[in-house]
Structures are given as structure tokens and as C-alpha cells.
Write a protein that holds these residues in place. Structure first.
Motif, PDB file in Angstrom:
ATOM      1  N   ASP A 162      -8.277   4.087  -2.487  1.00 16.55           N
ATOM      2  CA  ASP A 162      -9.066   5.142  -1.835  1.00 16.55           C
ATOM      3  C   ASP A 162      -8.687   6.504  -2.387  1.00 16.55           C
ATOM      4  O   ASP A 162      -7.543   6.727  -2.808  1.00 16.55           O
ATOM      5  N   VAL A 163      -9.660   7.407  -2.341  1.00 13.69           N
ATOM      6  CA  VAL A 163      -9.435   8.823  -2.654  1.00 13.69           C
ATOM      7  C   VAL A 163      -9.777   9.626  -1.409  1.00 13.69           C
ATOM      8  O   VAL A 163     -10.821   9.405  -0.788  1.00 13.69           O
ATOM      9  N   THR A 164      -8.913  10.550  -1.022  1.00 14.70           N
ATOM     10  CA  THR A 164      -9.182  11.422   0.115  1.00 14.70           C
ATOM     11  C   THR A 164      -9.446  12.832  -0.379  1.00 14.70           C
ATOM     12  O   THR A 164      -8.615  13.421  -1.076  1.00 14.70           O
ATOM     13  N   LEU A 165     -10.616  13.371  -0.003  1.00 16.57           N
ATOM     14  CA  LEU A 165     -10.991  14.737  -0.354  1.00 16.57           C
ATOM     15  C   LEU A 165     -10.755  15.617   0.860  1.00 16.57           C
ATOM     16  O   LEU A 165     -11.332  15.381   1.930  1.00 16.57           O
ATOM     17  N   LYS A 200       0.833  -1.194   0.000  1.00 13.32           N
ATOM     18  CA  LYS A 200       0.000   0.000   0.000  1.00 13.32           C
ATOM     19  C   LYS A 200       0.877   1.258   0.000  1.00 13.32           C
ATOM     20  O   LYS A 200       1.805   1.377   0.787  1.00 13.32           O
ATOM     21  N   ILE A 201       0.575   2.195  -0.894  1.00 12.86           N
ATOM     22  CA  ILE A 201       1.306   3.456  -1.007  1.00 12.86           C
ATOM     23  C   ILE A 201       0.320   4.599  -0.855  1.00 12.86           C
ATOM     24  O   ILE A 201      -0.748   4.605  -1.493  1.00 12.86           O
ATOM     25  N   ASN A 202       0.650   5.588  -0.034  1.00 11.64           N
ATOM     26  CA  ASN A 202      -0.189   6.772   0.125  1.00 11.64           C
ATOM     27  C   ASN A 202       0.386   7.941  -0.657  1.00 11.64           C
ATOM     28  O   ASN A 202       1.571   8.259  -0.546  1.00 11.64           O
ATOM     29  N   TYR A 203      -0.451   8.583  -1.478  1.00 11.26           N
ATOM     30  CA  TYR A 203      -0.084   9.794  -2.194  1.00 11.26           C
ATOM     31  C   TYR A 203      -0.949  10.934  -1.661  1.00 11.26           C
ATOM     32  O   TYR A 203      -1.964  11.292  -2.248  1.00 11.26           O
ATOM     33  N   SER A 253       5.629  30.208  -7.671  1.00 11.96           N
ATOM     34  CA  SER A 253       5.113  28.894  -7.301  1.00 11.96           C
ATOM     35  C   SER A 253       3.618  28.862  -7.577  1.00 11.96           C
ATOM     36  O   SER A 253       2.992  29.888  -7.839  1.00 11.96           O
ATOM     37  N   PHE A 254       3.021  27.680  -7.477  1.00  6.24           N
ATOM     38  CA  PHE A 254       1.637  27.490  -7.871  1.00  6.24           C
ATOM     39  C   PHE A 254       0.800  26.955  -6.718  1.00  6.24           C
ATOM     40  O   PHE A 254       1.295  26.267  -5.844  1.00  6.24           O
ATOM     41  N   VAL A 255      -0.478  27.299  -6.759  1.00  2.88           N
ATOM     42  CA  VAL A 255      -1.437  26.834  -5.767  1.00  2.88           C
ATOM     43  C   VAL A 255      -2.237  25.688  -6.376  1.00  2.88           C
ATOM     44  O   VAL A 255      -2.783  25.822  -7.465  1.00  2.88           O
ATOM     45  N   ASN A 256      -2.298  24.562  -5.690  1.00  2.00           N
ATOM     46  CA  ASN A 256      -3.043  23.398  -6.163  1.00  2.00           C
ATOM     47  C   ASN A 256      -4.098  22.992  -5.143  1.00  2.00           C
ATOM     48  O   ASN A 256      -4.030  23.368  -3.971  1.00  2.00           O
ATOM     49  N   MET A 257      -5.093  22.228  -5.607  1.00  2.00           N
ATOM     50  CA  MET A 257      -6.067  21.675  -4.679  1.00  2.00           C
ATOM     51  C   MET A 257      -5.409  20.564  -3.864  1.00  2.00           C
ATOM     52  O   MET A 257      -4.385  20.009  -4.263  1.00  2.00           O
ATOM     53  N   MET A 258      -5.993  20.254  -2.723  1.00  2.81           N
ATOM     54  CA  MET A 258      -5.472  19.189  -1.868  1.00  2.81           C
ATOM     55  C   MET A 258      -6.293  17.931  -2.065  1.00  2.81           C
ATOM     56  O   MET A 258      -7.517  17.952  -2.032  1.00  2.81           O
ATOM     57  N   MET A 259      -5.608  16.844  -2.292  1.00  4.35           N
ATOM     58  CA  MET A 259      -6.269  15.558  -2.503  1.00  4.35           C
ATOM     59  C   MET A 259      -5.294  14.448  -2.166  1.00  4.35           C
ATOM     60  O   MET A 259      -4.081  14.658  -2.203  1.00  4.35           O
ATOM     61  N   GLY A 260      -5.812  13.287  -1.845  1.00  2.96           N
ATOM     62  CA  GLY A 260      -4.956  12.152  -1.521  1.00  2.96           C
ATOM     63  C   GLY A 260      -5.401  10.896  -2.239  1.00  2.96           C
ATOM     64  O   GLY A 260      -6.576  10.741  -2.578  1.00  2.96           O
ATOM     65  N   MET A 317     -13.003  19.809 -11.178  1.00  2.90           N
ATOM     66  CA  MET A 317     -11.616  20.161 -10.871  1.00  2.90           C
ATOM     67  C   MET A 317     -10.893  18.913 -10.379  1.00  2.90           C
ATOM     68  O   MET A 317     -11.478  18.100  -9.662  1.00  2.90           O
ATOM     69  N   GLY A 318      -9.636  18.758 -10.776  1.00  6.00           N
ATOM     70  CA  GLY A 318      -8.935  17.559 -10.357  1.00  6.00           C
ATOM     71  C   GLY A 318      -7.435  17.699 -10.331  1.00  6.00           C
ATOM     72  O   GLY A 318      -6.868  18.720 -10.729  1.00  6.00           O
ATOM     73  N   MET A 319      -6.803  16.629  -9.859  1.00  3.23           N
ATOM     74  CA  MET A 319      -5.359  16.591  -9.655  1.00  3.23           C
ATOM     75  C   MET A 319      -4.715  15.520 -10.515  1.00  3.23           C
ATOM     76  O   MET A 319      -5.276  14.450 -10.727  1.00  3.23           O
ATOM     77  N   LYS A 320      -3.515  15.829 -10.973  1.00  2.01           N
ATOM     78  CA  LYS A 320      -2.700  14.844 -11.685  1.00  2.01           C
ATOM     79  C   LYS A 320      -1.788  14.161 -10.668  1.00  2.01           C
ATOM     80  O   LYS A 320      -1.015  14.823  -9.972  1.00  2.01           O
ATOM     81  N   PHE A 321      -1.883  12.846 -10.572  1.00  2.00           N
ATOM     82  CA  PHE A 321      -1.027  12.075  -9.672  1.00  2.00           C
ATOM     83  C   PHE A 321      -0.024  11.295 -10.518  1.00  2.00           C
ATOM     84  O   PHE A 321      -0.391  10.400 -11.276  1.00  2.00           O
ATOM     85  N   LYS A 322       1.247  11.643 -10.361  1.00  2.14           N
ATOM     86  CA  LYS A 322       2.296  10.967 -11.118  1.00  2.14           C
ATOM     87  C   LYS A 322       2.706   9.672 -10.424  1.00  2.14           C
ATOM     88  O   LYS A 322       2.694   9.575  -9.197  1.00  2.14           O
ATOM     89  N   ASN A 323       3.064   8.697 -11.204  1.00  3.17           N
ATOM     90  CA  ASN A 323       3.548   7.426 -10.679  1.00  3.17           C
ATOM     91  C   ASN A 323       5.075   7.456 -10.697  1.00  3.17           C
ATOM     92  O   ASN A 323       5.693   7.280 -11.740  1.00  3.17           O
ATOM     93  N   ASP A 324       5.675   7.706  -9.556  1.00  2.00           N
ATOM     94  CA  ASP A 324       7.132   7.801  -9.480  1.00  2.00           C
ATOM     95  C   ASP A 324       7.769   6.489  -9.018  1.00  2.00           C
ATOM     96  O   ASP A 324       8.951   6.445  -8.678  1.00  2.00           O
ATOM     97  N   LEU A 325       6.966   5.417  -9.002  1.00  4.04           N
ATOM     98  CA  LEU A 325       7.478   4.118  -8.556  1.00  4.04           C
ATOM     99  C   LEU A 325       7.901   3.234  -9.716  1.00  4.04           C
ATOM    100  O   LEU A 325       8.596   2.239  -9.525  1.00  4.04           O
ATOM    101  N   GLY A 326       7.434   3.572 -10.927  1.00  3.76           N
ATOM    102  CA  GLY A 326       7.780   2.766 -12.092  1.00  3.76           C
ATOM    103  C   GLY A 326       7.093   1.421 -12.132  1.00  3.76           C
ATOM    104  O   GLY A 326       7.536   0.510 -12.828  1.00  3.76           O
TER     105      GLY A 326
END
Length: 285
Positions: free
Chosen positions: A148-151, A109-112, A267-274, A132-141
Motif C-alpha cells: 500500500d501507498v499512503t498519501l 508486514k512493515i509500515n514505512y 534541516s530539510f522539509v520533505n513531503m509526507m508519504m507512507g 514529486m516523490g519520496m525515496k524510501f530506503k530499505n533498512d531491513l536488508g
């Protein structure tokens, strides 16, 4: 004389604002799609023919047209924006999610959780159908799937009513970086229970949403409520700063980068999401 003048003005403005539209609906290969249902205000007004063409009458620039067909993602657009697109629209085909055979012992399990150490005391109050949404990059390869999604929700103003929020997942376009193909075929709805500041966890594990090598895009869409309010909750929380813009938004048209930039810094302001994702373990883990 006054009545005649009023009738003339009514005729002139009626002709100006009401119009007949000849349009075309195609797939991503620009091939016309037959029998697309076309609706305005939840009322079916037309269908496309075998070539993907259609005609609607007495439409107004303030109207929103909804295009829908089984096997394709529905799309809605304001008539004034539809005009800018030369009365053409493209529907994306819904792709089946690749089945993931899940054995918990084989996955970790990995938490982003994005920017939780950079919380900002600012909130966003959206319009109906705002997404509105967020881009989640996969840095694990490694490939995996979303559990789960956390709002991260801000306190909603007392004079603003809450509404249901639709959660959607999209692939990431490798060329533009924008959301591309919708991944979830079924609707994922979060119903807020109060207006307090909180984080809400939405479990989507049973849908087996893939976490691809280039990541995944996760969005929130505020649905219209029964009161037809122009502003809606729940409000979302923002970050204070980030080195990269990861937040996209849209109302009826195309996705655009969110305009949130910290004026004091570069710098930039982004929404918070998990996100909570499961990644397959290596043999030695």
C-alpha cells in the motif's frame, strides 16, 4: 502603411517563434530507436526513422513534445528545454517486474510512514504534470514488495479544483540517488473525492512492486484536468524538518532535489508519504 508594418512584424515574430527541429531519440545505450511517435497537444506530428532521427516543422518554444513507443517509458519535454539538450532525448525501456510468489504466512508486514510526528501546517499546490516523490530506503536488508501507498493530503484551497493523481514507482540510481527506471507498467490512478485534509491509502499489492535492497522511489503526478487549470489539487502535506533530503520533483525535465529547507535550522522539509511493505520472514520468525 500601418497594415504593411503589421504584416512585417507578424512575419518577423512568426519566424522567430516558429522553427523546424531536427532531433534524435535513442535508448540508454545511445542507439537510435525507430518508429517513436512524436506528438504535440495530443496530435501526432512525426515518427522517428530507422536511425532514430526525426524532423518537425512550425513548432513553438512554448510547445511540449511527447515521445512514446511501446516497451519504453513515455517522455515529454518543452521545446526550449529540448533545445538545451541539443535536440536529443533518451527513452528508458520498461522492465518487467520480477514476479513474487506470495504466501502471506511467509511474509511480515512493515509500515514505512515518513515523518508523521513532524507534521507541518504547510501545503503544496502543484502545476499540471508536476511529479514529486519520496525515496524510501530499505533498512531491513531483505527484499520484499509494496502492498500500500499512503498519501497524506492537506486541505485544498476552495478556489483550486482537484484532479486525478498518478502514482508511480521507480528504482533508485545507485550513483546519483535519483529515480531511475519506472517499475509499474500499468497506470495507478488516485481520484480524490473531496478537498478535505485526509490520508488516502492506495492498494498496489496485486502489482507486486519490488522493494529492493536499496529501497524504492514513490511519486505522485498531478494530471491535467478538463478545465486546463494552471493550479491543481489535492494539496500535499510537508514535514517540519528532517536530517536528509529525500524528496525529488520534476515538471518536464530531469529529477531534481526539492528545494524545501527549514531556514531556522540546518534541516530539510520533505513531503509526507507512507508505504506498507511485505518482507519475507526469517526461518525462526
Amino acid at each position: 502603411m500601418k497594415k504593411i508594418l503589421n504584416l512585417i512584424l507578424l512575419f518577423i515574430f512568426g519566424c522567430y517563434f516558429c522553427q523546424d527541429i531536427q532531433g534524435f531519440v535513442s535508448n540508454e545505450n545511445l542507439i537510435g530507436i525507430e518508429n517513436v511517435t512524436i506528438s504535440i497537444n495530443n496530435k501526432i506530428i512525426a515518427h522517428t526513422n530507422e536511425k532514430g532521427s526525426f524532423v518537425i516543422t512550425n513548432s513553438k518554444e512554448s510547445d511540449t513534445i511527447l515521445f512514446s513507443k511501446s516497451g519504453y517509458l513515455s517522455k515529454d519535454i518543452l521545446i526550449k528545454n529540448f533545445k538545451q539538450n541539443n535536440y536529443k532525448i533518451i527513452l528508458e525501456r520498461v522492465h518487467d517486474i520480477e514476479a513474487v510468489i506470495f504466501n502471506e504466512k511467509e511474509y511480515k508486514k512493515i509500515n514505512y510512514d515518513y515523518a508523521l510526528k513532524k507534521q507541518a501546517n504547510i501545503r503544496f499546490i502543484p502545476y499540471p504534470n508536476w511529479e514529486m516523490g519520496m525515496k524510501f530506503k530499505n533498512d531491513l536488508g531483505k527484499k520484499g514488495f509494496v502492498s500500500d501507498v499512503t498519501l497524506y493530503l492537506h486541505k485544498t484551497d476552495t478556489d483550486v479544483r482537484n484532479t486525478d493523481v498518478e502514482i508511480n514507482f521507480y528504482t533508485i540510481d545507485s550513483l546519483t540517488g535519483k529515480p531511475k527506471t519506472k517499475l509499474n507498467k500499468s497506470k495507478i490512478i488516485y481520484t480524490p473525492t473531496n478537498k478535505s485534509r485526509k490520508h488516502a491509502v492506495v492498494n498496489v499489492g496485486k502489482l507486486k512492486i519490488p522493494f529492493a535492497l536499496n529501497g524504492v522511489f514513490v511519486s505522485m503526478k498531478w494530471l491535467p484536468n478538463e478545465f486546463n487549470d494552471k493550479k491543481l489539487g489535492p494539496s500535499i502535506r510537508y514535514t517540519t524538518s528532517s536530517e536528509e533530503k529525500l524528496t525529488y520533483e520534476r515538471l518536464y525535465g530531469d529529477w531534481e532535489l526539492s528545494g524545501g529547507q527549514n531556514p531556522r535550522k540546518e534541516s530539510f522539509v520533505n513531503m509526507m508519504m507512507g508505504l506498507k511493505v511485505y518482507i519475507k520472514k526469517a526461518k525462526n520468525e
